[in-house]
Design an enzyme around this catalytic site. Structure first.
Site, PDB file in Angstrom:
ATOM      1  CE  LYS A 128     -86.594  33.369 -31.087  1.00 54.66           C
ATOM      2  NZ  LYS A 128     -85.276  33.645 -31.683  1.00 54.66           N
TER       3      LYS A 128
HETATM    4  C1  LIG Z   1     -84.049  33.309 -31.143  1.00 55.90           C
HETATM    5  C2  LIG Z   1     -82.885  33.302 -32.069  1.00 55.90           C
HETATM    6  C3  LIG Z   1     -81.684  32.632 -31.729  1.00 55.90           C
HETATM    7  C4  LIG Z   1     -81.473  31.957 -30.397  1.00 55.90           C
HETATM    8  O1  LIG Z   1     -82.332  30.867 -30.194  1.00 55.90           O
HETATM    9  P1  LIG Z   1     -82.464  30.165 -28.782  1.00 55.90           P
HETATM   10  O2  LIG Z   1     -83.564  29.190 -28.920  1.00 55.90           O
HETATM   11  O3  LIG Z   1     -82.782  31.262 -27.817  1.00 55.90           O
HETATM   12  O4  LIG Z   1     -81.206  29.527 -28.470  1.00 55.90           O
HETATM   13  C5  LIG Z   1     -80.669  32.628 -32.669  1.00 55.90           C
HETATM   14  N1  LIG Z   1     -80.790  33.259 -33.865  1.00 55.90           N
HETATM   15  C6  LIG Z   1     -81.913  33.913 -34.219  1.00 55.90           C
HETATM   16  C7  LIG Z   1     -81.967  34.604 -35.524  1.00 55.90           C
HETATM   17  C8  LIG Z   1     -83.004  33.950 -33.343  1.00 55.90           C
HETATM   18  O5  LIG Z   1     -84.118  34.599 -33.690  1.00 55.90           O
END
Ligand SMILES: *Cc1c(COP(=O)(O)O)cnc(C)c1O
Length: 472
Positions: A112
């Site tokens: 993220k």
């Molecule tokens: C947010 C997140 C996901 C999922 O991502 P999306 O964009 O919601 O599909 C997967 N793995 C981790 C570690 C995350 O923080």
């Protein structure tokens, strides 16, 4: 470039407007009216570019002159300077033609950071230009909150309030948020669960009259278009590192809200030669059930070992549906009304198209532990539980051994130690070791925490927010 709503009834917005907008007024999500595309020759000319140069090339057409080139370059430079690896998104080989794309080299150890480091600096730039200040408000069950706080902590025109459920996030995740002591960062521990936090944020967006004059709320969850856009870049980066665009590459993406995998789909539509896209889910498998059985229905939430993918509904799926239904907003409105009952079915044509675009896979907690242990024993490589699901999906659904398969590593294993500890207990001969936090976080557990515990009472939360804003 104009951005339009998936439900067809909201006004079209410019790039800067869409970054500030969040959800469209008709309840839809914003998407570009026309997607920019690149020729193979153009993509080939980017071979050898740095991550930042590539980010500029991929993002530039969406901005369409609203931000000057040098300013955009400056925003990108600031966004990725906090990453611990010079490649920004390094690739590690973990099998025959199988690669892991390490997206956890940012400040909060999860992918993220790619979008939120960028979004923070982008917002700050747009706001300075408009002489405006905003309030970022969000709810988190873990990863999003810390990445958003790290993205906004140095922004002069943003105050950020992140709500997390009191005593219901892991110690690492809470401390990543509450030990940031910048004076524009406010952590609220709400006496309630994650849904209560989310409902509080939604209600606040609906009626923003509690904010002082001239302020508005801005959303930094993955309904924000800029987040999706920033994520398109690493698909190009991985492909070019593995021989693209002269050969195809496949990707396996652990997903919850369909944000990350939607960015992969866009990269393909923009001209990147991608053979296969694998949707990897945990036992919260609405996406897998939809692709496999046309069963897009809400089920109870399962608490899994991969909590950042624990969702009941994948909000960004609507953006794909919009394309699958030939961009007819009225069709999406009808589908979403149907889904209010908890279930919807895709048309035959939409389902056929979806299956041509994606394979899907689901892995439960027990199999996740097996994969973590097996991968460590065979490759000496430790993966976090989210990444493990992507690797398992890749190995199970892969069409061709000749095409490089890239599995997205969405978090650092030290961020989710519980899964590793459980895997070590289950597989004592795998000799799994407890992962340690990277050096920039070694003192996380001795830093001072700052947060406010509040009741699940909207007046109390709003009073706290407006009182905190008065300072300037
Ligand atoms: C947010 C997140 C996901 C999922 O991502 P999306 O964009 O919601 O599909 C997967 N793995 C981790 C570690 C995350 O923080």
């Amino acid at each position: 470039m104009k951005f339009i709503s998936t439900r067809g009834d909201a006004p079209a917005l410019s790039f800067e407007e869409v970054v500030l907008a969040g959800l469209a007024s008709d309840g839809g999500l914003y998407v570009p009216e026309t997607l920019p595309t690149f020729s193979q020759a153009e993509i080939a000319s980017w071979v050898g570019s740095s991550y930042q140069e590539l980010a500029f090339n991929v993002i530039h057409p969406f901005i369409d002159g609203e931000i000057a080139d040098d300013d955009l370059k400056g925003i990108i430079a600031k966004a990725y300077v906090t990453f611990r690896h010079d490649a920004i998104a390094p690739l590690v080989q973990t099998g025959h033609n199988e690669w892991v794309l390490e997206l956890f080299q940012g400040p909060t150890l999860a992918f993220k950071d790619f979008a939120l480091q960028f979004l923070g600096h982008l917002l700050d730039f747009i706001l300075a230009k408009r002489n405006q200040k905003v309030v970022v408000m969000g709810a988190t069950s873990g990863d999003t909150g810390s990445a958003a706080i790290e993205g906004c902590r140095r922004c002069e025109n943003i105050d950020i309030f992140i709500l997390h459920p009191y005593q219901r996030v892991s110690d690492v995740q809470r401390r990543q948020m509450t030990t940031v002591t910048a004076d524009n960062v406010f952590n609220i521990a709400l006496r309630g669960n994650f849904d209560d936090c989310q409902n509080m944020v939604k209600a606040s967006f609906r009626d923003q009259s509690f904010l002082p004059d001239g302020r508005q709320l801005v959303a930094v969850n993955s309904i924000n278009w800029a987040r999706i856009m920033a994520q398109i870049v690493y698909y190009f980066y991985a492909s070019l590192a593995l021989g693209g665009p002269h050969r195809e590459v496949s990707f396996s993406v652990p997903t919850g809200n369909f944000g990350d995998i939607f960015a992969a789909y866009l990269a393909k539509k923009m001209g990147l030669p991608i053979e296969q896209l694998v949707i990897a889910t945990n036992s919260n498998d609405i996406l897998h059930r939809c692709i496999a059985n046309n069963d897009h229905s809400k089920q109870n939430l399962h608490q899994s070992l991969s909590p950042s993918m624990d969702i009941m509904v994948s909000s960004n799926f609507e953006r794909l549906l919009f394309d699958l239904y030939d961009r007819k907003g009225a069709e999406i409105q009808r589908l979403m009304r149907e889904f209010e009952s908890g279930h919807m079915s895709l048309s035959d044509a939409a389902l056929t198209d979806a299956r041509a675009l994606f394979s899907s896979f689901k892995l439960d907690d027990d199999d996740t532990l097996d994969l973590v242990a097996q991968m460590y024993a065979r490759n000496g490589y430790l993966v976090d539980p989210h990444t493990a699901i992507g690797v398992a999906a890749a190995r199970s659904e892969r069409h061709s051994q000749e095409t490089p398969m890239v599995c997205l590593a969405t978090a650092h294993p030290a961020k989710f130690p519980e899964a590793v500890i459980k895997a070590a207990k289950k597989h004592t001969n795998a000799q799994l070791k407890q992962p340690s936090l990277p050096s920039h976080m070694h003192d996380l557990f001795s830093r001072t925490e700052e947060y406010r515990v509040l009741d699940d009472n909207i007046d109390e939360v709003h009073a706290y927010i407006s009182a905190s804003l008065v300072r300037d």
